[in-house]
Scaffold this motif. Structure first.
Motif, PDB file in Angstrom:
ATOM      1  N   GLN A  15       0.842  -1.188   0.000  1.00  0.00           N
ATOM      2  CA  GLN A  15       0.000   0.000   0.000  1.00  0.00           C
ATOM      3  C   GLN A  15       0.877   1.237   0.000  1.00  0.00           C
ATOM      4  O   GLN A  15       1.973   1.233   0.525  1.00  0.00           O
ATOM      5  CB  GLN A  15      -0.865   0.039   1.269  1.00  0.00           C
ATOM      6  N   GLU A  16       0.344   2.295  -0.573  1.00  0.00           N
ATOM      7  CA  GLU A  16       1.019   3.578  -0.453  1.00  0.00           C
ATOM      8  C   GLU A  16       0.485   4.253   0.789  1.00  0.00           C
ATOM      9  O   GLU A  16      -0.693   4.181   1.091  1.00  0.00           O
ATOM     10  CB  GLU A  16       0.752   4.431  -1.690  1.00  0.00           C
ATOM     11  N   HIS A  17       1.351   4.892   1.511  1.00  0.00           N
ATOM     12  CA  HIS A  17       0.947   5.566   2.747  1.00  0.00           C
ATOM     13  C   HIS A  17       0.441   6.950   2.365  1.00  0.00           C
ATOM     14  O   HIS A  17       1.211   7.877   2.213  1.00  0.00           O
ATOM     15  CB  HIS A  17       2.144   5.637   3.696  1.00  0.00           C
ATOM     16  N   GLU A  18      -0.879   7.077   2.206  1.00  0.00           N
ATOM     17  CA  GLU A  18      -1.451   8.308   1.697  1.00  0.00           C
ATOM     18  C   GLU A  18      -1.656   9.352   2.777  1.00  0.00           C
ATOM     19  O   GLU A  18      -1.488  10.528   2.543  1.00  0.00           O
ATOM     20  CB  GLU A  18      -2.781   8.012   1.000  1.00  0.00           C
ATOM     21  N   GLN A  19      -2.065   8.946   3.981  1.00  0.00           N
ATOM     22  CA  GLN A  19      -2.295   9.933   5.016  1.00  0.00           C
ATOM     23  C   GLN A  19      -1.175   9.882   6.035  1.00  0.00           C
ATOM     24  O   GLN A  19      -0.643   8.821   6.340  1.00  0.00           O
ATOM     25  CB  GLN A  19      -3.652   9.728   5.681  1.00  0.00           C
ATOM     26  N   PRO A  20      -0.791  11.047   6.553  1.00  0.00           N
ATOM     27  CA  PRO A  20       0.307  11.065   7.524  1.00  0.00           C
ATOM     28  C   PRO A  20      -0.107  10.398   8.828  1.00  0.00           C
ATOM     29  O   PRO A  20      -1.281  10.327   9.164  1.00  0.00           O
ATOM     30  CB  PRO A  20       0.567  12.563   7.727  1.00  0.00           C
ATOM     31  N   ILE A  21       0.878   9.923   9.545  1.00  0.00           N
ATOM     32  CA  ILE A  21       0.620   9.262  10.823  1.00  0.00           C
ATOM     33  C   ILE A  21       0.091  10.283  11.830  1.00  0.00           C
ATOM     34  O   ILE A  21       0.469  11.447  11.797  1.00  0.00           O
ATOM     35  CB  ILE A  21       1.900   8.565  11.325  1.00  0.00           C
ATOM     36  N   VAL A  22      -0.810   9.848  12.707  1.00  0.00           N
ATOM     37  CA  VAL A  22      -1.371  10.729  13.730  1.00  0.00           C
ATOM     38  C   VAL A  22      -0.433  10.696  14.932  1.00  0.00           C
ATOM     39  O   VAL A  22      -0.217   9.646  15.523  1.00  0.00           O
ATOM     40  CB  VAL A  22      -2.788  10.254  14.144  1.00  0.00           C
ATOM     41  N   TRP A  23       0.106  11.848  15.280  1.00  0.00           N
ATOM     42  CA  TRP A  23       1.082  11.911  16.367  1.00  0.00           C
ATOM     43  C   TRP A  23       0.457  12.303  17.693  1.00  0.00           C
ATOM     44  O   TRP A  23       1.022  12.100  18.734  1.00  0.00           O
ATOM     45  CB  TRP A  23       2.204  12.888  16.032  1.00  0.00           C
ATOM     46  N   LYS A  24      -0.717  12.891  17.677  1.00  0.00           N
ATOM     47  CA  LYS A  24      -1.340  13.327  18.923  1.00  0.00           C
ATOM     48  C   LYS A  24      -2.563  12.466  19.229  1.00  0.00           C
ATOM     49  O   LYS A  24      -3.295  12.072  18.337  1.00  0.00           O
ATOM     50  CB  LYS A  24      -1.776  14.781  18.816  1.00  0.00           C
ATOM     51  N   VAL A  25      -2.791  12.212  20.504  1.00  0.00           N
ATOM     52  CA  VAL A  25      -3.948  11.445  20.942  1.00  0.00           C
ATOM     53  C   VAL A  25      -5.150  12.382  20.973  1.00  0.00           C
ATOM     54  O   VAL A  25      -5.006  13.572  21.229  1.00  0.00           O
ATOM     55  CB  VAL A  25      -3.670  10.845  22.343  1.00  0.00           C
ATOM     56  N   CYS A  39      -9.152   3.947  26.141  1.00  0.00           N
ATOM     57  CA  CYS A  39      -7.742   3.834  25.762  1.00  0.00           C
ATOM     58  C   CYS A  39      -7.495   2.451  25.167  1.00  0.00           C
ATOM     59  O   CYS A  39      -7.999   1.458  25.666  1.00  0.00           O
ATOM     60  CB  CYS A  39      -6.824   3.952  26.982  1.00  0.00           C
ATOM     61  N   ARG A  40      -6.668   2.434  24.144  1.00  0.00           N
ATOM     62  CA  ARG A  40      -6.087   1.161  23.722  1.00  0.00           C
ATOM     63  C   ARG A  40      -4.894   0.946  24.630  1.00  0.00           C
ATOM     64  O   ARG A  40      -4.339   1.891  25.177  1.00  0.00           O
ATOM     65  CB  ARG A  40      -5.642   1.236  22.265  1.00  0.00           C
ATOM     66  N   ASN A  41      -4.494  -0.301  24.780  1.00  0.00           N
ATOM     67  CA  ASN A  41      -3.315  -0.569  25.602  1.00  0.00           C
ATOM     68  C   ASN A  41      -2.558  -1.759  25.043  1.00  0.00           C
ATOM     69  O   ASN A  41      -3.006  -2.400  24.098  1.00  0.00           O
ATOM     70  CB  ASN A  41      -3.690  -0.748  27.075  1.00  0.00           C
ATOM     71  N   SER A  42      -1.405  -2.023  25.645  1.00  0.00           N
ATOM     72  CA  SER A  42      -0.512  -3.063  25.124  1.00  0.00           C
ATOM     73  C   SER A  42      -1.004  -4.483  25.379  1.00  0.00           C
ATOM     74  O   SER A  42      -0.399  -5.439  24.906  1.00  0.00           O
ATOM     75  CB  SER A  42       0.892  -2.874  25.701  1.00  0.00           C
ATOM     76  N   VAL A  43      -2.076  -4.665  26.081  1.00  0.00           N
ATOM     77  CA  VAL A  43      -2.858  -5.891  26.253  1.00  0.00           C
ATOM     78  C   VAL A  43      -2.142  -7.065  26.898  1.00  0.00           C
ATOM     79  O   VAL A  43      -2.578  -7.551  27.920  1.00  0.00           O
ATOM     80  CB  VAL A  43      -3.491  -6.345  24.911  1.00  0.00           C
ATOM     81  N   GLN A  44      -1.038  -7.540  26.309  1.00  0.00           N
ATOM     82  CA  GLN A  44      -0.551  -8.873  26.679  1.00  0.00           C
ATOM     83  C   GLN A  44       0.274  -8.952  27.947  1.00  0.00           C
ATOM     84  O   GLN A  44       0.556 -10.038  28.428  1.00  0.00           O
ATOM     85  CB  GLN A  44       0.236  -9.500  25.530  1.00  0.00           C
ATOM     86  N   GLY A  45       0.663  -7.845  28.524  1.00  0.00           N
ATOM     87  CA  GLY A  45       1.539  -7.907  29.695  1.00  0.00           C
ATOM     88  C   GLY A  45       0.896  -8.602  30.883  1.00  0.00           C
ATOM     89  O   GLY A  45      -0.234  -8.320  31.238  1.00  0.00           O
ATOM     90  N   VAL A  64     -11.414   0.271  33.760  1.00  0.00           N
ATOM     91  CA  VAL A  64     -12.290  -0.468  32.845  1.00  0.00           C
ATOM     92  C   VAL A  64     -12.290   0.131  31.436  1.00  0.00           C
ATOM     93  O   VAL A  64     -12.617  -0.552  30.472  1.00  0.00           O
ATOM     94  CB  VAL A  64     -13.740  -0.566  33.373  1.00  0.00           C
ATOM     95  N   ASN A  65     -11.885   1.400  31.305  1.00  0.00           N
ATOM     96  CA  ASN A  65     -11.836   2.023  29.983  1.00  0.00           C
ATOM     97  C   ASN A  65     -10.535   1.720  29.231  1.00  0.00           C
ATOM     98  O   ASN A  65     -10.313   2.200  28.131  1.00  0.00           O
ATOM     99  CB  ASN A  65     -12.041   3.539  30.096  1.00  0.00           C
ATOM    100  N   GLY A  66      -9.659   0.904  29.827  1.00  0.00           N
ATOM    101  CA  GLY A  66      -8.410   0.529  29.178  1.00  0.00           C
ATOM    102  C   GLY A  66      -7.256   1.459  29.474  1.00  0.00           C
ATOM    103  O   GLY A  66      -6.141   1.228  29.020  1.00  0.00           O
ATOM    104  N   CYS A  67      -7.498   2.537  30.217  1.00  0.00           N
ATOM    105  CA  CYS A  67      -6.441   3.494  30.574  1.00  0.00           C
ATOM    106  C   CYS A  67      -5.834   3.125  31.925  1.00  0.00           C
ATOM    107  O   CYS A  67      -6.510   2.570  32.789  1.00  0.00           O
ATOM    108  CB  CYS A  67      -7.020   4.908  30.691  1.00  0.00           C
ATOM    109  N   CYS A  68      -4.571   3.486  32.100  1.00  0.00           N
ATOM    110  CA  CYS A  68      -3.937   3.348  33.406  1.00  0.00           C
ATOM    111  C   CYS A  68      -4.539   4.376  34.357  1.00  0.00           C
ATOM    112  O   CYS A  68      -4.850   5.497  33.954  1.00  0.00           O
ATOM    113  CB  CYS A  68      -2.432   3.593  33.288  1.00  0.00           C
TER     114      CYS A  68
END
Length: 169
Positions: A15-25, A39-45, A64-68
């Motif tokens: 794929q071509e990377h058409e849109q720039p990466i999102v750097w801010k949450v 929040c997404r999180n690293s899950v497997q730890g 419960v929202n996935g945030c620390c």
């Protein structure tokens, strides 16, 4: 789940990377303990988790929202504990948290601009810095030598531009 499956299938296609990466949450750091924000999180730890805001906490302190939970004293923001100056860490979750530091954006942008064709599908499929840090910190062929030995058996999770130095034979 279905969207993720489709996106995973798309990794198989160049794929071509058409849109720039999102750097801010999307939401502010101070709101990470409010249940309305997810929040997404690293899950497997097993013991530690890193959320997409860069906080690292013990699994028991994950909301419960996935945030620390930022109100727990042991929760740290952008922690580089277990990480070496070359960007390699002995603990995956610290690698992700350290990688998420705002001052690492330039390093990550340089890496994306130089990503080898072999890694293009993986790294060009990421949509934001959290996904990029998750992918960068996972062990990969860049972390091994002779196909079955870690270049650095202790610090094998790397977000840095370059893989760890080769060990002498």
């Amino acid at each position: 789940q279905e969207e993720r499956t489709v996106r995973d299938r798309n990794l198989l296609q160049v794929q071509e990377h058409e849109q720039p990466i999102v750097w801010k949450v999307q939401f502010s750091l101070g709101n990470s303990s409010q249940l309305s924000n997810q929040c997404r999180n690293s899950v497997q730890g097993k013991l530690l988790i890193t959320d997409e805001l860069g906080y690292i906490c013990e699994r028991k302190d994950l909301l419960v929202n996935g945030c620390c939970n930022v109100n727990v004293p042991s929760t740290k923001l952008y922690s580089c504990d277990s990480c070496l100056p070359n960007g390699c860490c002995s603990v995956y979750e610290y690698c992700v948290s350290c990688c998420l530091q705002p001052n690492k954006q330039h390093l990550l942008e340089r890496f994306l601009n130089r990503a080898a064709i072999a890694f293009q599908n993986l790294f060009m499929a990421v949509e934001d810095r959290f996904e990029l840090c998750l992918a960068k910190c996972r062990t990969s062929s860049q972390s091994v030598q002779h196909e079955n030995t870690y270049r650095d058996p202790i610090a094998k999770y790397c977000y840095g531009e370059y893989p760890p130095e080769l060990l002498p034979v």
